[in-house]
Scaffold this motif. Sequence first.
Motif, short mmCIF file in Angstrom:
data_model
loop_
_atom_site.label_atom_id
_atom_site.label_comp_id
_atom_site.label_asym_id
_atom_site.label_seq_id
_atom_site.Cartn_x
_atom_site.Cartn_y
_atom_site.Cartn_z
N PRO A 440 -25.64 -28.13 105.71
CA PRO A 440 -26.23 -29.46 105.56
C PRO A 440 -27.47 -29.63 106.44
O PRO A 440 -27.49 -30.39 107.39
CB PRO A 440 -25.09 -30.40 105.99
CG PRO A 440 -24.31 -29.60 106.96
CD PRO A 440 -24.44 -28.16 106.55
N ILE A 441 -28.49 -28.83 106.14
CA ILE A 441 -29.75 -28.86 106.90
C ILE A 441 -30.88 -28.82 105.88
O ILE A 441 -30.85 -28.00 104.95
CB ILE A 441 -29.86 -27.61 107.82
CG1 ILE A 441 -28.64 -27.50 108.74
CG2 ILE A 441 -31.15 -27.66 108.64
CD1 ILE A 441 -28.55 -26.17 109.49
N LEU A 442 -31.86 -29.70 106.04
CA LEU A 442 -33.03 -29.68 105.16
C LEU A 442 -34.29 -29.65 106.01
O LEU A 442 -34.51 -30.58 106.77
CB LEU A 442 -33.03 -30.93 104.26
CG LEU A 442 -32.00 -30.93 103.13
CD1 LEU A 442 -31.94 -32.28 102.45
CD2 LEU A 442 -32.31 -29.84 102.11
N PRO A 443 -35.10 -28.61 105.94
CA PRO A 443 -34.97 -27.45 105.07
C PRO A 443 -33.98 -26.42 105.61
O PRO A 443 -33.85 -26.26 106.82
CB PRO A 443 -36.38 -26.85 105.06
CG PRO A 443 -37.11 -27.49 106.18
CD PRO A 443 -36.30 -28.61 106.73
N GLY A 444 -33.31 -25.77 104.64
CA GLY A 444 -32.39 -24.72 105.02
C GLY A 444 -31.03 -24.81 104.35
O GLY A 444 -30.08 -24.16 104.79
N ALA A 445 -30.97 -25.59 103.25
CA ALA A 445 -29.67 -25.80 102.60
C ALA A 445 -29.01 -24.50 102.13
O ALA A 445 -27.79 -24.39 102.10
CB ALA A 445 -29.84 -26.74 101.41
N MET A 446 -29.84 -23.49 101.77
CA MET A 446 -29.27 -22.27 101.19
C MET A 446 -28.99 -21.20 102.24
O MET A 446 -28.90 -20.02 101.91
CB MET A 446 -30.22 -21.69 100.13
CG MET A 446 -30.73 -22.65 99.10
SD MET A 446 -29.43 -23.61 98.35
CE MET A 446 -29.63 -23.24 96.65
N THR A 447 -28.90 -21.61 103.50
CA THR A 447 -28.68 -20.64 104.59
C THR A 447 -27.36 -19.91 104.44
O THR A 447 -26.38 -20.46 103.95
CB THR A 447 -28.68 -21.41 105.94
OG1 THR A 447 -29.92 -22.07 106.04
CG2 THR A 447 -28.50 -20.48 107.12
N VAL A 460 -31.97 -16.18 105.55
CA VAL A 460 -32.94 -17.28 105.68
C VAL A 460 -33.53 -17.57 104.30
O VAL A 460 -34.15 -16.69 103.69
CB VAL A 460 -34.07 -16.88 106.66
CG1 VAL A 460 -35.06 -18.02 106.84
CG2 VAL A 460 -33.49 -16.44 107.99
N PRO A 461 -33.34 -18.79 103.79
CA PRO A 461 -33.91 -19.11 102.48
C PRO A 461 -35.44 -19.21 102.55
O PRO A 461 -36.02 -19.38 103.62
CB PRO A 461 -33.27 -20.44 102.11
CG PRO A 461 -32.77 -21.02 103.38
CD PRO A 461 -32.56 -19.90 104.36
N ALA A 462 -36.06 -19.13 101.38
CA ALA A 462 -37.51 -19.03 101.31
C ALA A 462 -38.24 -20.25 101.86
O ALA A 462 -39.43 -20.18 102.16
CB ALA A 462 -37.95 -18.77 99.87
N CYS A 463 -37.53 -21.36 102.05
CA CYS A 463 -38.19 -22.56 102.58
C CYS A 463 -38.83 -22.28 103.94
O CYS A 463 -39.80 -22.95 104.31
CB CYS A 463 -37.19 -23.71 102.69
SG CYS A 463 -35.73 -23.31 103.64
N ALA A 464 -38.31 -21.29 104.67
CA ALA A 464 -38.86 -20.99 106.01
C ALA A 464 -40.27 -20.40 105.92
O ALA A 464 -40.94 -20.23 106.93
CB ALA A 464 -37.93 -20.05 106.77
O1 MOO Z 1 -32.98 -26.56 101.46
MO1 MOO Z 1 -33.82 -25.01 101.00
O2 MOO Z 1 -34.48 -25.52 102.42
O3 MOO Z 1 -35.40 -25.75 100.96
O4 MOO Z 1 -32.64 -23.93 101.70
#
Ligand code: MOO
Length: 514
Positions: A440-447, A460-464
Amino acid sequence: MGGFMVDLAGKHIPEGVLFDAISETPKDIPDAIQLLTPCTMGNGRLKVINLGRYALSLFDMHEGNGIRVFLDLQKLHAWPEIKTWLFQLKAKIDQDKLLEEIQRAGPDILGIQPIQVCAEHIGKPERRRIATCILCGEAYPAQDGGICRGCQGEGPYLNTGDQEKLHAGPPGLKALAVEDAMGKELLHDLTQIIPGKSKKPAFLHGQQINIGDLCRLQQMGRRHVYVLDDNLPESDWVHENDAALAFARAMAGEGVSFSGPPREGKVSFTAARSGLFVAETERMERFNLLSGVMCASLKSYTMVDEQCTLAGTRAIPLFLPRGDFHRALSILQKGPLFRVLPMRKARVGVLVTGNEIFEGLVEDKFIPIIMSKVESFGCTVVRSLIVPDACDDISRGIESLLQAGADLLVTTAGLSVDPDDVTRRGLADAGATDMLYGAPILPGAMTLLARIGKAQVIGVPACALYFKTTSFDLLLPRLLAGITIERSDLAKLGHGGLCMECKTCTYPKCPFGR
Ligand code: MOO
Ligand SMILES: Nc1nc2c(c(=O)[nH]1)N[C@H]1C(S)=C(S)[C@@H](COP(=O)(O)OP(=O)(O)OC[C@H]3O[C@@H](n4cnc5c(N)ncnc54)[C@H](O)[C@@H]3O)O[C@H]1N2
């Protein structure tokens, strides 16, 4: 009704099997079990686990296998009075046909299902060590803490004694006009504040007042000072300095130091080393729920330098009633509240996934980002690889990073919902366990978090690639401090887990992830 339920369950327990019982409600059913079976609350063979369901189970006391009986709503259509009773649709006095309906229905309205009771509810609880409560003098299980649960405030009885005491203060405490207090010792530090300039004790606890002090005290606006006559029942009261020191000794864990004597009744904690500050927030909250004491700290998981101030604690009144003092200490008895954990300098392996990157259609931008972030913590990247979105390539890549000596594996991208997003499967093939996917982190939901043997894994999802600060920045310090991250820890990050995406990022001096 309970009688029919016990009878039906009993018919499914083989002859000669010794059974225990669970009632899923404290209403009615425990009475039936205790009347009709050898299982009682007193002998420990009946447990009431209040799930709010009208159901019971009988089960083999050694193996835990047995039968659950419940009221089956599907079968209640033909029995309106029973349904009315169950859903409490009428006053009991108006339910004149209820008993007759229950008798006619018998076991016809019940459902059964086989169950296996989990290990923690099988068998009798172990014998517990019993202690004497220092406040009420009665016996209680030592595991409940330094004082009994009744004295910790869980009792159902009104007890305003200590509150009144707290407000009244100790009987032997006297305020004297400063001119009458010559030669007496001060009972506490006296603070002088020059607005905007300084705040410090001008007089110290224990200092003897002499004629030369008179003027200074009056300039500070002090007309009276506290002194003690000989009647203070010492055992009933704890001075603010003694209380603060006792709290500090119990609160400080590894990597945390404090120095005495308290200043203005307060003890401050400092970091004895650089690292990650961790606070036991739930117990700290319980401590702060008590009136008469306080403790304030930095947010848990703040990175701190050696000597950084971490927290402070004190009693609120000059003398704390001893009962309140012990109540506060009992909360601290389970271990320290504050620690500063050292952060290891990890050997990092970076695995970049993506067909387009592997084939050179898109230039890799992830390796420099990960590298600069881990290097800012003193970690070294031992190898970095770019692999296509294929499970075999990912798992072979992971193996080669492990061979290079990586103890922290960072994978990038391939974590979302496309058919080509196979990083998770590739990691599983490489032997990843304890996998947590999604945060439950935005950005980083797909961690993704996992481990392979002793190596930690973070996906690490591509949002980083786009956002300056993401889940990676929140979780990396915890990984380096060797903190196990569970689903419940991630769940706590939700509140505060939305980045404000400021034009100039000031993380970690912002509320993100706090
Ligand atoms: O929520 Mo994604 O940040 O953009 O994994
Ligand atoms: N329909 C949905 N779409 C998306 C979801 C979702 O749940 N449903 N999740 C979104 C979230 S949140 C994120 S974050 C991203 C996660 O993306 P992935 O981690 O799976 O990344 P990819 O899809 O593999 O790549 C996305 C994008 O980034 C470029 N990329 C990847 N790696 C590199 C690199 N090393 N260097 C440069 N560029 C890179 C890639 O070419 C893609 O353009 O998904 C959202 N979508």
